[in-house]
Design an enzyme around this catalytic site. Structure first.
Site, PDB file in Angstrom:
ATOM      1  N   GLU A   1      10.339  -4.693   4.844  1.00 45.11           N
ATOM      2  CA  GLU A   1      10.441  -6.110   4.443  1.00 45.11           C
ATOM      3  C   GLU A   1      10.138  -6.274   2.956  1.00 45.11           C
ATOM      4  OE1 GLU A   1       8.721  -4.905   6.960  1.00 45.11           O
ATOM      5  OE2 GLU A   1       8.937  -6.142   8.765  1.00 45.11           O
TER       6      GLU A   1
ATOM      7  N   GLU B   1      -5.142  -6.612  14.610  1.00 46.86           N
ATOM      8  CA  GLU B   1      -4.640  -5.284  14.250  1.00 46.86           C
ATOM      9  C   GLU B   1      -5.788  -4.263  14.325  1.00 46.86           C
ATOM     10  OE1 GLU B   1      -1.071  -4.750  11.469  1.00 46.86           O
ATOM     11  OE2 GLU B   1      -2.687  -4.004  10.218  1.00 46.86           O
TER      12      GLU B   1
ATOM     13  N   GLY C   1      -5.004  -1.768   4.867  1.00 43.25           N
ATOM     14  CA  GLY C   1      -4.175  -2.902   4.415  1.00 43.25           C
ATOM     15  C   GLY C   1      -4.836  -4.246   4.673  1.00 43.25           C
ATOM     16  N   ARG C   2      -5.326  -4.451   5.884  1.00 39.92           N
ATOM     17  CA  ARG C   2      -5.900  -5.760   6.236  1.00 39.92           C
ATOM     18  C   ARG C   2      -7.271  -5.981   5.628  1.00 39.92           C
ATOM     19  NH1 ARG C   2      -5.029  -2.335  10.258  1.00 39.92           N
ATOM     20  NH2 ARG C   2      -6.759  -1.524  11.495  1.00 39.92           N
TER      21      ARG C   2
ATOM     22  N   LYS D   1       0.834  -1.193   0.000  1.00 37.30           N
ATOM     23  CA  LYS D   1       0.000   0.000   0.000  1.00 37.30           C
ATOM     24  C   LYS D   1       0.878   1.255   0.000  1.00 37.30           C
ATOM     25  CE  LYS D   1      -3.594   2.305   2.642  1.00 37.30           C
ATOM     26  NZ  LYS D   1      -4.546   2.289   3.721  1.00 37.30           N
TER      27      LYS D   1
ATOM     28  N   HIS E   1      -6.092 -32.847  17.428  1.00 38.23           N
ATOM     29  CA  HIS E   1      -4.944 -33.624  17.913  1.00 38.23           C
ATOM     30  C   HIS E   1      -3.829 -32.708  18.383  1.00 38.23           C
ATOM     31  CE1 HIS E   1      -6.575 -37.515  16.694  1.00 38.23           C
ATOM     32  NE2 HIS E   1      -7.181 -36.795  15.744  1.00 38.23           N
TER      33      HIS E   1
ATOM     34  N   LYS F   1       8.983  -0.968  14.621  1.00 32.96           N
ATOM     35  CA  LYS F   1       9.604  -0.642  13.325  1.00 32.96           C
ATOM     36  C   LYS F   1      10.711   0.384  13.520  1.00 32.96           C
ATOM     37  CE  LYS F   1       5.541  -0.917  10.259  1.00 32.96           C
ATOM     38  NZ  LYS F   1       4.644  -0.119   9.420  1.00 32.96           N
TER      39      LYS F   1
HETATM   40  O1  F6P Z   1       2.011  -4.150   9.934  1.00 33.71           O
HETATM   41  C1  F6P Z   1       1.602  -2.883   9.623  1.00 33.71           C
HETATM   42  C2  F6P Z   1       1.108  -2.741   8.227  1.00 33.71           C
HETATM   43  O2  F6P Z   1       0.974  -1.392   7.962  1.00 33.71           O
HETATM   44  C3  F6P Z   1      -0.202  -3.476   7.953  1.00 33.71           C
HETATM   45  O3  F6P Z   1      -1.313  -2.788   8.370  1.00 33.71           O
HETATM   46  C4  F6P Z   1      -0.135  -3.658   6.487  1.00 33.71           C
HETATM   47  O4  F6P Z   1      -1.036  -4.600   6.037  1.00 33.71           O
HETATM   48  C5  F6P Z   1       1.308  -4.079   6.334  1.00 33.71           C
HETATM   49  O5  F6P Z   1       2.011  -3.297   7.276  1.00 33.71           O
HETATM   50  C6  F6P Z   1       1.891  -3.907   4.965  1.00 33.71           C
HETATM   51  O6  F6P Z   1       1.861  -2.574   4.550  1.00 33.71           O
HETATM   52  P1  F6P Z   1       2.098  -2.164   3.049  1.00 33.71           P
HETATM   53  O7  F6P Z   1       0.994  -2.765   2.222  1.00 33.71           O
HETATM   54  O8  F6P Z   1       2.067  -0.674   3.030  1.00 33.71           O
HETATM   55  O9  F6P Z   1       3.423  -2.702   2.612  1.00 33.71           O
END
Ligand code: F6P
Length: 576
Positions: A224, A365, A278-279, A218, A396, A521
């Site tokens: 990452e 979240e 995002g979620r 987003k 199990h 972060k």
């Molecule tokens: O973990 C925080 C967060 O902002 C989530 O809400 C989101 O889904 C994820 O990181 C990834 O964010 P992006 O789509 O901006 O890479």
């Protein structure tokens, strides 16, 4: 924009309906599900069906008074108005000053859903049409890679909401007959963790010549995802040259400027909007692009339609007949009033094996908050601890605890017809009936338990009676879906999304921001700088507490420093 809130200082827990529910806990604790389940009228009133989805909430520790009180609480929390505010595009995500309009992502072309006075549905369909067109080009081979080969494999790079929802849907469709047919000869993989092992796994056995990388973020700033994207860009350019990026990398983002800066042609970028959390983004290009590449747009469109059907139901059905509202109210009853803070998500379908991990993010979240939407510290705990595994694997594993240890409200999710029917001649039931025997048995085992008297009548030795007793009275929901095709997966997704929103609306929190992920972060960025300074310039560790300094020192000692002339190291193909 003004919000439909109680006065800023009024928390929901200060209202009379909340206090009435608190007082009601004592009445309910005197009852046992064993007895409540004998009241057929009660059970009948706690079952409903919408668009093929059956909900049975008769195994909740609740009676008609509980339900009345919960509906009164919903009124006190202005639940109806808050749902309307969401659908009307008001800025209900007040800390980020944004609308919350994931429902617009699955609206039909002729619907009108506005954000800031503008109908967003045409923009949504513009992107969907672009995805349909692009995925068709890739799937048909009219768009080829740098060496002229068809791009049959896709790696979707993203994390959190840019990963979990699409993975859940992909896993659910992987064994659906219609989807399987459409995915013939194609592979969809995900790369989420910044761990180089995940990179190695994601590319193992793949050829850059036939691979398309979709970078999904987003913000296009997530550490990452960006390192993983740079790593895969390197993997592609090392094999095919830098010009190959244009053919082998596309992006999904709200930040098209950063997409271009990264080196991806903006024509190959698929937009979404800041009013999509995002979620809550699986129905945007975040999920629709990779899933359409794998299964074709027509399958994914069915998924959107399933979600949209639940959106309409959620928006318009009276609360007594509203599946997400009932689930939300009773979940809140369990977590806040009965004191059961966990929730087990137990799909009796292997295809739903990634449901719990997706819902973990959507729920935790969204609702893991300590203050009200107005910033007032909550004197009660919001949110639930979600976990789960497909039945029967969970049975199990952790079911011992949920039967005889802590009380964990459970969601049992079953499917009437398996995606993959199997029957062996001579067996007394089909394999799916075997699975579903467990689905039907477990909720009753939890609700009824087993008494010492029953055990004595079975001549169980006295010293084993405490060990073999099941207290019962453990609440659960049963959701039964007709099948598990793309449409049903969409329904299930939207049921959970809205149920979680209902809980947040009642708790009076902002379910659509996520400030709690920021602190870790920023500390990681301090560590990253230190690692670089120590490895490249031998700088001493500075600015950390004793414990972190000690552990960092050990970590640095165990690995040789970055060589003075650093070289790129890409993961080895673990299949070779
Ligand atoms: O973990 C925080 C967060 O902002 C989530 O809400 C989101 O889904 C994820 O990181 C990834 O964010 P992006 O789509 O901006 O890479």
């Amino acid at each position: 924009m003004p919000r439909l809130q109680m006065a800023a200082s009024t928390l929901i827990c200060d209202t009379q309906p909340w206090k009435d529910l608190k007082a009601h806990v004592e009445d309910i604790k005197k009852m046992h599900l064993r007895d409540l389940m004998n009241d057929h009228e009660r059970c009948k009133s706690m079952m409903l069906e919408f668009d093929g989805v059956h909900l049975d909430y008769s195994r909740q520790c609740a009676n008609e008074h509980t339900m009345e009180k919960l509906f009164t609480l919903a009124e006190a929390a202005h639940l109806k108005q808050k749902i309307n505010s969401m659908f009307n595009g008001e800025h209900i995500n007040s800390t980020e000053d944004r609308s919350v309009l994931h429902v617009a992502l699955r609206a039909s072309r002729d619907e009108v859903i506005c954000s800031d006075g503008k109908n967003v549905v045409p923009e949504v369909w513009k992107v969907l049409d672009k995805i349909s067109d692009f995925s068709e080009k890739i799937r048909s081979g009219s768009w080829v890679g740098a060496t002229g080969k068809t791009l049959k494999d896709v790696i979707s790079v993203g994390i959190g909401g840019s990963f979990l929802g699409p993975l859940f849907v992909h896993t659910a469709l992987q064994t659906d007959p219609e989807a399987t047919k459409c995915a013939k000869g194609r592979q969809l993989r995900f790369l989420a963790n910044v761990d180089p092992i995940d990179v190695a796994r994601s590319i193992s056995g793949l050829n850059p010549e036939t691979t398309l990388v979709v970078v999904v973020s987003k913000t296009f700033t997530t550490a990452e995802t960006m390192l993983n994207a740079r790593t895969l860009r390197e993997w592609i350019t090392a094999a095919l040259g830098p010009q190959a990026v244009a053919k082998h990398m596309v992006a999904v983002s709200t930040n098209l400027t950063l997409v271009e800066k990264f080196g991806i042609d903006p024509n190959n970028a698929f937009a979404f909007w800041d009013w999509v959390g995002g979620r809550y983004s699986v129905c945007s290009a975040v999920g629709v692009l990779p899933l359409s590449l794998q299964y074709g747009f027509s399958v994914v469109e069915k998924f959107l339609k399933g979600a949209s059907s639940i959106d309409r139901h959620f928006h318009s059905a009276p609360f007594e007949k509203n599946i997400p509202v009932l689930l939300g109210l009773l979940s809140l009853w369990n977590a806040t009033f009965l004191g059961y803070p966990a929730r087990a998500i137990l799909p009796y379908s292997q295809a739903l094996e990634k449901l719990a991990s997706h819902i973990q993010q959507v729920s935790m979240e969204s609702n893991g908050k300590g203050v009200s939407i107005d910033g007032v510290p909550l004197p009660f705990e919001a949110g639930e601890v979600d976990f789960g595994e497909p039945g029967t694997n969970g049975q199990h594993s952790f079911y011992q605890l949920i039967h005889q240890g802590r009380t964990v409200p459970c969601d049992f999710i079953g499917v009437m017809k398996s995606q993959q029917p199997v029957y062996l001649k001579g067996e007394i039931v089909s394999n799916h009936d075997e699975l579903m025997s467990n689905f039907f048995a477990q909720p009753d085992a939890l609700a009824y338990g087993k008494t010492p008297e029953q055990l004595r009548s079975e001549k169980v030795p006295e010293h084993l009676i405490p060990h073999k007793t099941f207290s019962g009275n453990r609440p659960s929901f049963c959701l039964l879906l007709p099948f598990l095709n793309a449409y049903n997966v969409g329904q299930l997704l939207a049921i959970y999304e809205h149920r979680i929103a209902v809980e947040g609306f009642i708790w009076g929190i902002n379910s659509f921001d996520q400030w709690g992920v920021e602190l870790g972060k920023s500390l990681a960025s301090q560590v990253r700088k230190q690692l670089n300074a120590s490895r490249t310039k031998g700088e001493a560790i500075e600015g950390f507490n004793f414990s972190t300094t000690t552990m960092l020192t050990k970590y640095l000692e165990a690995k040789s420093p970055v060589p003075s002339d650093p070289v790129t190291i890409l993961p080895k193909d673990i299949t070779q």
